[in-house]
Scaffold this motif. Structure first.
Motif, PDB file in Angstrom:
ATOM      1  N   GLU A 370       0.842  -1.191   0.000  1.00  9.89           N
ATOM      2  CA  GLU A 370       0.000   0.000   0.000  1.00  9.89           C
ATOM      3  C   GLU A 370       0.878   1.243   0.000  1.00  9.89           C
ATOM      4  O   GLU A 370       1.902   1.302   0.678  1.00  9.89           O
ATOM      5  CB  GLU A 370      -0.887   0.036   1.251  1.00  9.89           C
ATOM      6  CG  GLU A 370      -1.769  -1.184   1.454  1.00  9.89           C
ATOM      7  CD  GLU A 370      -2.441  -1.180   2.825  1.00  9.89           C
ATOM      8  OE1 GLU A 370      -2.419  -0.127   3.493  1.00  9.89           O
ATOM      9  OE2 GLU A 370      -2.969  -2.227   3.225  1.00  9.89           O
ATOM     10  N   THR A 389      -4.702  10.252  -1.984  1.00  5.84           N
ATOM     11  CA  THR A 389      -4.690   9.231  -3.031  1.00  5.84           C
ATOM     12  C   THR A 389      -3.922   8.012  -2.539  1.00  5.84           C
ATOM     13  O   THR A 389      -2.897   8.139  -1.854  1.00  5.84           O
ATOM     14  CB  THR A 389      -4.068   9.763  -4.333  1.00  5.84           C
ATOM     15  OG1 THR A 389      -4.203   8.786  -5.369  1.00  5.84           O
ATOM     16  CG2 THR A 389      -2.597  10.113  -4.161  1.00  5.84           C
ATOM     17  N   TYR A 391      -2.741   3.788  -3.495  1.00  6.46           N
ATOM     18  CA  TYR A 391      -2.573   2.730  -4.502  1.00  6.46           C
ATOM     19  C   TYR A 391      -2.276   1.431  -3.776  1.00  6.46           C
ATOM     20  O   TYR A 391      -1.467   1.393  -2.842  1.00  6.46           O
ATOM     21  CB  TYR A 391      -1.428   3.055  -5.459  1.00  6.46           C
ATOM     22  CG  TYR A 391      -1.113   1.927  -6.411  1.00  6.46           C
ATOM     23  CD1 TYR A 391      -1.930   1.671  -7.510  1.00  6.46           C
ATOM     24  CD2 TYR A 391      -0.003   1.102  -6.202  1.00  6.46           C
ATOM     25  CE1 TYR A 391      -1.662   0.632  -8.379  1.00  6.46           C
ATOM     26  CE2 TYR A 391       0.272   0.057  -7.065  1.00  6.46           C
ATOM     27  CZ  TYR A 391      -0.561  -0.178  -8.154  1.00  6.46           C
ATOM     28  OH  TYR A 391      -0.302  -1.230  -9.003  1.00  6.46           O
ATOM     29  N   ASP A 393      -1.442  -2.761  -4.384  1.00 11.14           N
ATOM     30  CA  ASP A 393      -1.092  -3.901  -5.232  1.00 11.14           C
ATOM     31  C   ASP A 393      -1.236  -5.158  -4.373  1.00 11.14           C
ATOM     32  O   ASP A 393      -0.465  -5.359  -3.441  1.00 11.14           O
ATOM     33  CB  ASP A 393       0.340  -3.750  -5.756  1.00 11.14           C
ATOM     34  CG  ASP A 393       0.752  -4.920  -6.648  1.00 11.14           C
ATOM     35  OD1 ASP A 393      -0.070  -5.355  -7.463  1.00 11.14           O
ATOM     36  OD2 ASP A 393       1.895  -5.394  -6.510  1.00 11.14           O
ATOM     37  N   ASN A 429      -5.192  -4.583  -8.589  1.00 11.01           N
ATOM     38  CA  ASN A 429      -4.652  -3.234  -8.452  1.00 11.01           C
ATOM     39  C   ASN A 429      -5.803  -2.270  -8.199  1.00 11.01           C
ATOM     40  O   ASN A 429      -6.772  -2.232  -8.975  1.00 11.01           O
ATOM     41  CB  ASN A 429      -3.897  -2.822  -9.713  1.00 11.01           C
ATOM     42  CG  ASN A 429      -2.655  -3.657  -9.921  1.00 11.01           C
ATOM     43  OD1 ASN A 429      -1.728  -3.593  -9.125  1.00 11.01           O
ATOM     44  ND2 ASN A 429      -2.635  -4.461 -10.966  1.00 11.01           N
ATOM     45  N   ARG A 431      -6.975   1.771  -6.921  1.00  7.86           N
ATOM     46  CA  ARG A 431      -6.621   3.175  -6.691  1.00  7.86           C
ATOM     47  C   ARG A 431      -7.837   3.892  -6.120  1.00  7.86           C
ATOM     48  O   ARG A 431      -8.949   3.741  -6.619  1.00  7.86           O
ATOM     49  CB  ARG A 431      -6.184   3.856  -7.992  1.00  7.86           C
ATOM     50  CG  ARG A 431      -4.953   3.235  -8.635  1.00  7.86           C
ATOM     51  CD  ARG A 431      -4.724   3.797 -10.025  1.00  7.86           C
ATOM     52  NE  ARG A 431      -3.576   3.192 -10.675  1.00  7.86           N
ATOM     53  CZ  ARG A 431      -3.604   2.011 -11.296  1.00  7.86           C
ATOM     54  NH1 ARG A 431      -4.732   1.323 -11.356  1.00  7.86           N
ATOM     55  NH2 ARG A 431      -2.519   1.530 -11.856  1.00  7.86           N
ATOM     56  N   SER A 433      -8.850   7.869  -4.848  1.00  4.31           N
ATOM     57  CA  SER A 433      -8.473   9.275  -4.713  1.00  4.31           C
ATOM     58  C   SER A 433      -9.675  10.064  -4.229  1.00  4.31           C
ATOM     59  O   SER A 433     -10.805   9.838  -4.678  1.00  4.31           O
ATOM     60  CB  SER A 433      -7.992   9.854  -6.052  1.00  4.31           C
ATOM     61  OG  SER A 433      -6.812   9.211  -6.483  1.00  4.31           O
ATOM     62  N   THR A 455     -10.661  -0.423  -9.610  1.00  7.14           N
ATOM     63  CA  THR A 455      -9.956  -1.665  -9.289  1.00  7.14           C
ATOM     64  C   THR A 455      -9.994  -2.604 -10.477  1.00  7.14           C
ATOM     65  O   THR A 455     -10.977  -2.644 -11.230  1.00  7.14           O
ATOM     66  CB  THR A 455     -10.569  -2.340  -8.048  1.00  7.14           C
ATOM     67  OG1 THR A 455      -9.802  -3.493  -7.697  1.00  7.14           O
ATOM     68  CG2 THR A 455     -12.003  -2.775  -8.302  1.00  7.14           C
TER      69      THR A 455
END
Length: 805
Positions: A370, A389, A391, A393, A429, A431, A433, A455
């Motif tokens: 993260e 924001t 991200y 993985d 993956n 994200r 925001s 996602t």
């Protein structure tokens, strides 16, 4: 080897802390002591610091302290201690002198001075928050010996955490009767724990960097969007402390249950840069104490299959805070985290479970990373802009015996070619925001925000055609799945202080959700192509909250709103069914929606607190898992998701906390619950369980807990028990005619812990489930048939050290 790694990590943290040189020379010195206001007892380990600087220390074992190198002139001196209200004293520091001061701290018996943010996205003390919020504090994490979020949420009123599946122990949390998929788990207000993380995430999120956990019950989609149908659980991480510190904890227990924690916090000379770093390692050995049976006496026999799986979990991370990076008074925060876990379960005889490609076993590897950036910019004295924001993985590899057993069943016991044996592989993956703007206008506190969530999930796995009517019966194939979801939301909320007693909080959010799924296979397994599924939904969710302070001690709160959950992402054991065209999810599937209301009354006395909370939720278009119907089977699917019915959950929660004597705190809570579908469930319609099938499974009719804390001087003794009343649980047997709905017996489990402080050290020991309670029935052909502990007491002991300098 383990000790060496921890020693090297400790050296690294010490090196990093030394890279942050401490306070510059000044001419003032401050000395004094800290007392408990009520008993006049000296308090050790209290944090003392000069506000706005890096000068600070901790009080000694006799409560005294000395702070050197303080800038002369007017300063604000702060004393903070867990379980006490912070105290600030303004004074003038004279150069070249020893300035005297002393603090008298008052206990915050019920955490009413704890600041929370989840209910309204704005900071409030617990006693003043417009939307009722419950808090698991850092002190509570210690007394529970909670190494992960699963353990931290135990005994929180209205919540029920549970494990399922003997071979993998996947975990979930249920809030006020609704499933895990209806509760949004957040980290620092961001919904980044969904998708793949939802299956094992509660046990994988360590508490090494957790400051507190905030729980808000009732529909929260007006602020937090999809999946906040039952409410939200917000995990708040620690900020760097004003005083540089390093702490370490080592714990050992039976069945190889060991934990290692280390963390450090520091700031630079100017105090505008702060850094937290932490690492946690938790080991679980396998446990086998129970076997199949229809009575508790039979269940107590070992069967050579894991009741608790083997697990090796690592959490590492950091948070970097930078004040004034671009402008005056702004703040920039960077956070990073890595999670690695290997778990294995199944047949343990001769270490059979350690071979991932055998029958009766599961092996799961998780790697999650993260990254987060948060920027906060005040605008004038009344407004604030914030951007965040994140991200993520998330990768998982898993093996289980579903492919092997299906292949053997369709090939007269023959096993597949070794080259065909491969794990389920998933890569996700995500994200998130968000952008928000807050502004205070006279007696209004306005907040506007937008959020974008995206996602992508790619999965591959091996499967076998098991439909005997198919011409491809017995064919093995690799399934490839591509899934995606996009959500865009915007919200507005007004916190209107109508008077000194009345606060009104209206809010609304609109979300647009689009998602899709597409499957392919490496060879032909039915006549036709796997159809694509697509979803396109727009949701409008209002909420209204009221708080009325009748007197200084009595507060009423009411909260009503709506929630929704898009038909994407479920809390099932993903590697068994989601990664293949075994589960049909029609594009005609409807999103779940809810209407929810809560009313609470709280009495805040000096040594006595009483709370009551009424809740009601109407859930429309409940989505559930079912066998594929004939038309769906023709498409090559074995199971399907469907909207089965509408449901209602309701109840009342009661809580009493008291401080009847010095150093003694008592707490009791109890809830009466009801949860039913509007109609009998279709899969039980033609059985003798049709009537009771209306009850929502795994929702106890009564729940409760009791807690006793006694803390004389440097000791701390804790006893807490968790009560669960009767509930209904489905048993889906592989043998025709054996399936049933079981009504479970009420039970209670107890945990104890004792600790003793010796200067910088804290030595502790404890036990969980001390009376060795286990469930009274068990069936191996239904891995989800778990409703009570499967093993007895777990004992542990450890030592921790906390150094401030």
């Amino acid at each position: 080897m383990k000790t060496t790694h921890l020693f090297l990590l400790l050296l690294m943290l010490l090196y990093v802390s030394n890279a942050f040189p401490q306070a510059q020379r000044s001419e003032g010195t401050l000395s004094g002591y800290v007392l408990d206001k009520k008993s006049d007892e000296r308090l050790p380990s209290v944090t003392i610091f000069v506000k706005g600087t890096t000068q600070g220390t901790s009080s000694r074992s006799d409560g005294t302290f000395v702070v050197k190198n303080i800038p002369e002139g007017k300063q604000t001196i702060v004393a903070q201690y867990v379980g006490y209200r912070p105290q600030e004293i303004n004074m003038t520091i004279d150069a070249g002198k020893d300035n005297a001061i002393h603090f008298e701290l008052e206990e915050d018996l019920f955490n009413l001075e704890q600041v929370v943010v989840t209910g309204t996205r704005t900071p409030h003390f617990v006693k003043n928050v417009p939307i009722r919020t419950e808090v698991v504090t850092s002190q509570s994490l210690r007394t529970k010996n909670a190494q992960n979020i699963f353990e931290a949420l135990e005994a929180v009123p209205g919540l029920r955490v549970e494990n399922q599946c003997q071979s993998c122990n996947f975990s979930m949390v249920r809030m006020q009767g609704l499933g895990a998929e209806h509760t949004q788990v957040q980290i620092n207000g961001q919904p980044i724990y969904s998708g793949l993380a939802s299956v094992y995430g509660l046990e994988q999120i360590g508490t090494g960097d957790v400051d507190r956990i905030e729980v808000v019950k009732g529909a929260g989609s007006a602020l937090y969007g999809s999946s906040a149908v039952a409410g939200a659980i917000n995990i708040i991480t620690r900020e760097p402390s004003a005083i540089p510190s390093i702490s370490a904890d080592i714990q050992f227990g039976n069945y190889g249950t060991n934990a290692y924690n280390i963390s450090s916090s520091m700031r630079n000379d100017k105090g505008n840069i702060g850094l937290n770093v932490y690492a946690q390692k938790v080991d679980h050995g396998v446990i086998d104490e129970t076997g199949e049976g229809d009575s508790r006496q039979e269940v107590k026999q070992k069967d050579g299959i894991t009741d608790r799986v083997e697990s090796k979990l690592h959490n590492v991370g950091f948070s970097l805070y930078v004040d004034n990076p671009f402008f005056k008074d702004d703040k920039l925060i960077f956070r990073g985290k890595g999670i690695n876990e290997k778990r294995a379960g199944g047949i343990i005889t001769d270490d059979y479970y350690k071979n991932p490609f055998t029958d009766g076993t599961e092996n799961i590897t998780t790697n999650r990373y993260e990254g987060e950036v948060n920027y906060i910019k005040p605008i004038g004295q009344r407004s604030e802009f914030q951007f965040n924001t994140s991200y993520i993985d998330h990768n998982r590899e898993a093996t289980n015996d579903s492919f092997l057993s299906d292949y053997m069943d369709t090939h007269d016991g023959d096993t597949p070619n070794v080259l065909d044996m491969r794990p389920y592989i998933a890569k996700e993956n995500t994200r998130v925001s968000s952008l928000s703007f807050k502004s205070r206008l006279e007696n209004h506190n306005l907040i506007f925000g937008v959020q974008y969530y995206t996602t992508d999930l790619n999965e591959t796995g091996m499967y076998t055609v098991v439909d005997e009517t198919s011409e491809y019966y017995g064919n093995a194939y690799k399934s490839i799945a591509h899934k995606h979801a996009r959500e865009m939301g915007a919200y507005i909320q007004d916190e209107w202080n109508v008077s000194s007693r009345l606060t009104v909080v209206p809010g609304v959010r609109i979300d647009h959700h689009s998602s899709g799924e597409e499957y392919t296979s490496d060879r032909k397994v039915f006549d036709g192509d796997f159809p694509k599924t697509e979803f396109d939904e727009t949701s409008f969710n209002p909420r209204l909250a009221l708080k009325y302070q009748l007197t200084r001690q009595i507060t009423f709160r009411a909260n009503a709103g709506t929630g929704f959950r898009a038909p994407y992402g479920f809390s099932e054991d993903l590697h068994l069914c989601s990664g293949s065209p075994r589960v049909w999810k029609s594009s005609e599937l409807k999103a779940e929606t809810s209407r929810s209301a809560n009313f609470s009354a709280d009495y805040y006395g000096d040594h006595f607190q009483v709370s009551a909370n009424l809740f009601y939720t109407f859930l429309k278009n409940k989505i559930d898992f079912a066998d594929a119907d004939d038309e769906v089977k023709k498409l090559g699917y074995t199971y399907q998701w469907e909207n089965i019915d509408d449901a209602v959950v309701k109840g009342i929660e009661l809580m009493v906390m008291a401080n009847p004597a010095r150093n003694l705190n008592l707490g009791v809570d109890f809830a009466l619950n009801s949860g039913k579908y509007n109609n009998n469930r279709g899969d039980w319609a033609e059985t003798g369980y049709a009537d009771i099938s209306r009850h929502i499974p795994r929702f106890p009719s009564t729940t409760g807990s009791v807690k006793i804390e006694y803390s004389p001087r440097s000791w701390m003794f804790t006893l807490y028990g968790i009560y669960q009343g009767k509930m209904y649980i489905d048993y889906i047997s592989e043998t025709a005619g054996n399936s049933k709905i079981k009504e479970t017996e009420p039970y209670m489990t107890f945990n104890v812990r004792a600790s003793k402080r010796f200067g910088l050290f804290n030595i502790y020991a404890g036990a969980k489930n001390i009376f060795n309670y286990i469930q009274d029935e068990k069936h191996l052909d239904d891995a989800a048939f778990i409703y009570a502990p499967l093993y007895g007491a777990l004992y542990y002991a450890g030592i921790s050290i906390n150094i401030s300098y």
